[in-house]
Design an enzyme around this catalytic site. Structure first.
Site, mmCIF file in Angstrom:
data_model
loop_
_atom_site.group_PDB
_atom_site.id
_atom_site.type_symbol
_atom_site.label_atom_id
_atom_site.label_comp_id
_atom_site.label_asym_id
_atom_site.label_seq_id
_atom_site.Cartn_x
_atom_site.Cartn_y
_atom_site.Cartn_z
ATOM 1 N N LYS B 238 9.844 73.225 61.832
ATOM 2 C CA LYS B 238 10.886 73.491 62.833
ATOM 3 C C LYS B 238 11.740 74.703 62.496
ATOM 4 C CE LYS B 238 11.571 68.824 64.608
ATOM 5 N NZ LYS B 238 12.554 67.740 64.729
ATOM 6 N N GLY B 302 6.545 94.906 51.498
ATOM 7 C CA GLY B 302 7.155 95.322 52.753
ATOM 8 C C GLY B 302 7.422 94.150 53.675
ATOM 9 N N TYR B 506 1.042 66.957 45.139
ATOM 10 C CA TYR B 506 2.412 67.259 45.548
ATOM 11 C C TYR B 506 3.337 66.184 44.966
ATOM 12 C CZ TYR B 506 6.035 68.860 48.867
ATOM 13 O OH TYR B 506 7.167 69.378 49.445
#
Lengths: 621, 621
Positions: B238, B302, B506
């Site tokens: 989101k 960049g 994780y």
């Protein structure tokens, strides 16, 4: 990672037997049938009845009397060796080298040089068969291992010697050829044939580490022992190497399922003039990805000596079968719809009507499925009941690999789509026939070369929205060149390698040899076809690599900003430009050089439009 | 490519509402329930009954009296602004800038600076909530388009101003933070929020070009109009942007089917100090791949201004469901076997027993499936009939997307494997619950922070053979740190993102805040966990990026050869080191600098072990 048996995969005998002026091994070739006029014997001895008819009708347009085309044999080996340029030997380099390597690893003899002079495209063979062998590398080196490669590269850097990595020698874009604009320096070809071992395997993770000089079959043989395979199956499979696939960013027939080479390589050791790069071993790249800079770099940054690759369990089932389609457009729509629905068979290949004609002409009578396909009954059914124009009929080969369950499911979901778009299943014999013939094209090309015909291929990757227009435009562009020169030729195309947003188009084309203008016409074809591809979101190559053949378009394709990055990268890794100069990139800017001067010099030094045109290089040296 | 309606996707109001000291938008947060002691109200107002119990029992080990942990509120906005460092303004730069941009694009005010000071990890919020805001960027710039980015970069290069690209600000590895060792130069944060348009779409090829500042929902909203979606669904969806996903080499929950970000990006425009790089638009890279150098580069080369991405048709069906497993090892074996058989559901997530406990503690009573799961009946069945040790019970969430037919087939083949390894299906409510809660973790973390607890995450990619040992080793390493300091903490893990040879692990971990040693303990945890990961073929990050947090291990992970390449590349593209210095790479070698001196300097300038430890930066400046 569990250590593998440190088993040496003996370099296959195949190397001693490789042809210097054609594809594959001595003794394996197509020839005229001695008993039947206009029949040809395939490499396996089976008769091919229609190939010469195909050359007469489709390639030459049925012009002139129907007779055997004139023979155009190659000059013999000894004569070619005698014509080789005198080697440019850097004595100090050779002295250091002799102290570091065994004698058998250093091969300055004529035959070795001749075997490393060019790749295997039409221009390559056209030249060597005529004795245009004036730009051979000066010496061939055979490293035994990574260490040897480091030694060779360090000495080359020290003595300013040009290094060309050499895998199986099957390159078709000029990637392994010595740059004639570099003749002031000694040029060595580093033949990786002895580096063919599997160094380790982690069966649980499905990864294995190989030396980069391993040929396709030797690689898979070492994996088969453990129940694995790589799943990489390019046309050059038997004679190309892991390192070669990496250098040219190769892809195999089953790429939809097993990936292109960049999906297979996890990490690499790369020997450069300024050090060894070892890309990290990981299940997903973190930070930035250096593999992508090495894959496809054609030796311009160094020698890939070892690579860790993902390996695949040998599938429970393999199923290949054929479909006929009323047109290329209908077949393409079916493929496209499969892609949209997430249906990704191991391979999906659509041969347009012209390519299909060639397939039929290549057919040996032994399995003869293609003859049955065009039997009167089938023909009548398709024409009368389906309303097909038989001239436009196309062939689809579709293959499934995996668990029995997956193959069954995928086959059903693909069949539903293919049928919806008018496809008519013609069973597994079509698939078997494709499997049997999939490595044959180079032999036919060689055969054509020996009968005063020439043939070559062009391939590109396009976005889906431009695939059909690109297919049409390239064929038109190529035919236009022939038309302008009063020649007649044949061009066919197949599409394969489906990505989520595009696919590969692969063109094969042939023409009768007329005169010394043939090569110029060929170059014109290549240029116009490339322009047509670029106009239609095509790129410079799907899997044949950049070599020097595609260098003329690199700046335009990559853009000035990206080229600056690549020039700087090249300079920092290879400050003396000893790594395969002239390939991948045009000449780098020199300090203080104006944009115009650079452009002019790059133009002068481009090899593509000079190699094969007699005198063209000399006039630019 | 067909031109898209040049429809501007108005930058969502969300930006004006973002929290400076927490996740997401003002007013969306978990809070204590005012009516029930020890209840919590979720962001949607639903009650969570077990979270405080979880903190007490699992995180703190049930020590001390069971009472509400002490509140640890953030300092107020005004106070934080007052504490900001004085901006270091480069007047000449600002003058040129004012001539080139509109006034609304240049934001030197305190609130803007505070909103761009750090990302959203534990250390970040821990610092700003305490008023450690002494290293904010000096000014925030809001480019309207690619052109503006070119202007900003050119002026920054001219005036030697440091540029930090800023997407949604959700980075958790320090990637958007100003480098305190660069305070001699002005530092600007370039917020891409205004660059959120879809520039073109080619529906037939399934590709679209977007400006890089587009947030997840705004990107998909623009695609939905055409019947497409991206398929990228990270926890930060989101509030994170396309450019941010590219910069951090992001990955979403459905990566098995739709790919990681590097599989989604086809080409990019990158504004660098030395020019604009436009990577080629093609259906397969030819030559070398520069995308891989930009993806994951964290702005070090960049600003990515535009990207062409592949898009997906909205799937006919989506089906997510749950399974219970007797142990992590059993669930892992099931996943591994699916991979071996080519079964790749859109997502497969295995939560270990600890993570599962957290899931249950997070559960709101409204759907309550988890409560049912652990109802007495189910428990008795699993314990008595299946012989499970309920303490080890794990949760699997598995999701399928595609045609109805494919979903049905994949579900059946996956189910067969999962059941074979002891999995017990618990239906779609588990999947719905996961879908509902998948973005919640940061809100819980924030809630914990406000109640004197800290929490963070760690992730890695490992090879399959080391996944279970790595899972064990990291948890042990983290617990060992707590043990050594006499603390108690909680650590859970889930595995997801299956590749052919490895997967992601994780870890989520939490601890009660004790004293000023918390941050040091946290740093020690991060170090020991990373060492454990590296010992077990883990990499530095699966999808959170390198930022500055993982820089200490970059040289070791990449190897000296690869680092040389990256240093040279950085120097050639960004000679003044103005692009997000301190991220991705350690300090580059200086001319003539010895290896020891370089190492010492790199050590001194590493931000990771200094940011958050009061005085640590000052002592090194």
């Amino acid at each position: 990672m569990s250590a593998a048996d440190s088993q040496v995969s003996t370099p296959p005998e195949v190397y001693d037997n490789l042809k210097w002026n054609g594809w594959g091994e001595q003794g394996i070739q197509m020839q005229l049938d001695e008993e039947h006029e206009f029949w040809v014997r395939h490499v396996d001895g089976k008769p091919i009845k229609n190939l010469l008819d195909f050359l007469y009708n489709e390639v030459s347009g049925g012009q002139g009397p129907k007779e055997l085309p004139p023979l155009s044999p190659s000059i013999p080996l000894e004569k070619a060796i005698a014509k080789l340029n005198k080697p440019n030997t850097n004595d100090a380099f050779m002295k250091d080298l002799s102290a570091a390597l065994e004698k058998s690893q250093i091969r300055p003899d004529g035959k070795s040089r001749l075997l490393h002079i060019v790749g295997k495209n039409y221009r390559d063979l056209w030249r060597v068969r005529r004795g245009m062998v004036e730009y051979a590398p000066d010496c061939i080196l055979l490293p035994n291992n990574h260490r040897d490669c480091v030694t060779i590269m360090q000495l080359a850097q020290k003595h300013n010697v040009v290094v060309i990595p050499f895998g199986g020698g099957t390159n078709v874009t000029g990637g392994i050829e010595a740059d004639p604009f570099e003749r002031a320096r000694m040029i060595v070809s580093v033949d990786m044939r002895r580096m063919s071992r599997m160094l380790s395997i982690d069966r649980e993770s499905h990864v294995a580490t190989f030396e980069a000089g391993v040929l396709g079959p030797a690689l898979d043989d070492q994996l088969f022992r453990y129940g694995f395979m790589l799943g990489h199956d390019p046309d050059s499979y038997k004679y190309s190497t892991l390192g070669g696939w990496i250098a040219a960013r190769g892809s195999g027939a089953m790429s939809n399922q097993y990936g292109d080479i960049e999906d297979m390589v996890i990490s690499m050791k790369v020997v450069t003039p300024t050090g060894v790069i070892e890309t990290p071993m990981t299940s997903r790249v973190c930070g930035v990805d250096l593999n992508g800079l090495v894959i496809g770099s054609e030796g311009a940054f160094g020698i890939v000596t070892e690579a860790t690759i993902k390996i695949e369990e040998i599938p429970e089932e393999k199923l290949y079968e054929g479909y006929l389609f009323p047109s290329f457009e209908a077949g393409f729509s079916a493929f496209y719809t499969c892609n949209t629905k997430g249906i990704r068979p191991c391979t999906m290949r659509l041969y347009d009507a012209d390519d299909f004609h060639m397939s039929m002409a290549m057919s040996t009578s032994s399995h003869g499925f293609l003859e049955k396909l065009i039997s009167k009954g089938v023909k009548a059914f398709l024409e009368n009941y389906r309303g097909w124009n038989m001239r436009n009929m196309c062939l689809v080969i579709i293959g499934f690999e995996g668990t029995r369950q997956r193959v069954r499911f995928q086959r059903a979901e693909a069949a539903a789509v293919l049928k919806k778009f008018g496809g008519v299943g013609v069973g597994r014999s079509a698939g078997d026939s494709w499997q049997e013939k999939k490595y044959d094209l180079p032999y036919i090309r060689d055969f054509a070369l020996s009968l005063s015909h020439w043939a070559d291929v062009l391939e590109t990757s396009v976005l889906y929205s431009q695939a059909v227009p690109c297919w049409r435009a390239v064929k038109e562009a190529v035919r236009q060149v022939w038309k302008e020169h009063g020649h007649h030729g044949w061009i066919g195309c197949h599409t394969a390698h489906q990505y989520k947003y595009g696919c590969c188009l692969y063109f094969t084309f042939a023409c009768a040899q007329k005169d010394d203008q043939d090569m110029k016409i060929f170059l014109e074809i290549k240029k116009r076809a490339t322009e047509a591809m670029l106009r239609h979101t095509g790129n410079l190559t799907h899997h044949h690599g950049i070599g020097y053949e595609h260098v003329p378009w690199m700046t335009r394709f990559m853009g000035a900003g990206a080229m600056d990055v690549l020039f700087n990268l090249k300079k920092s890794i290879d400050p003396k430009n000893i790594c395969n100069p002239g390939k991948l990139l045009p000449s780098a800017p020199r300090a203080g050089e104006s944009a115009e001067a650079l452009k002019a010099r790059q133009q002068k030094e481009l090899m593509f439009d000079k190699m094969g045109v007699p005198g063209a290089v000399m006039s630019h040296l």
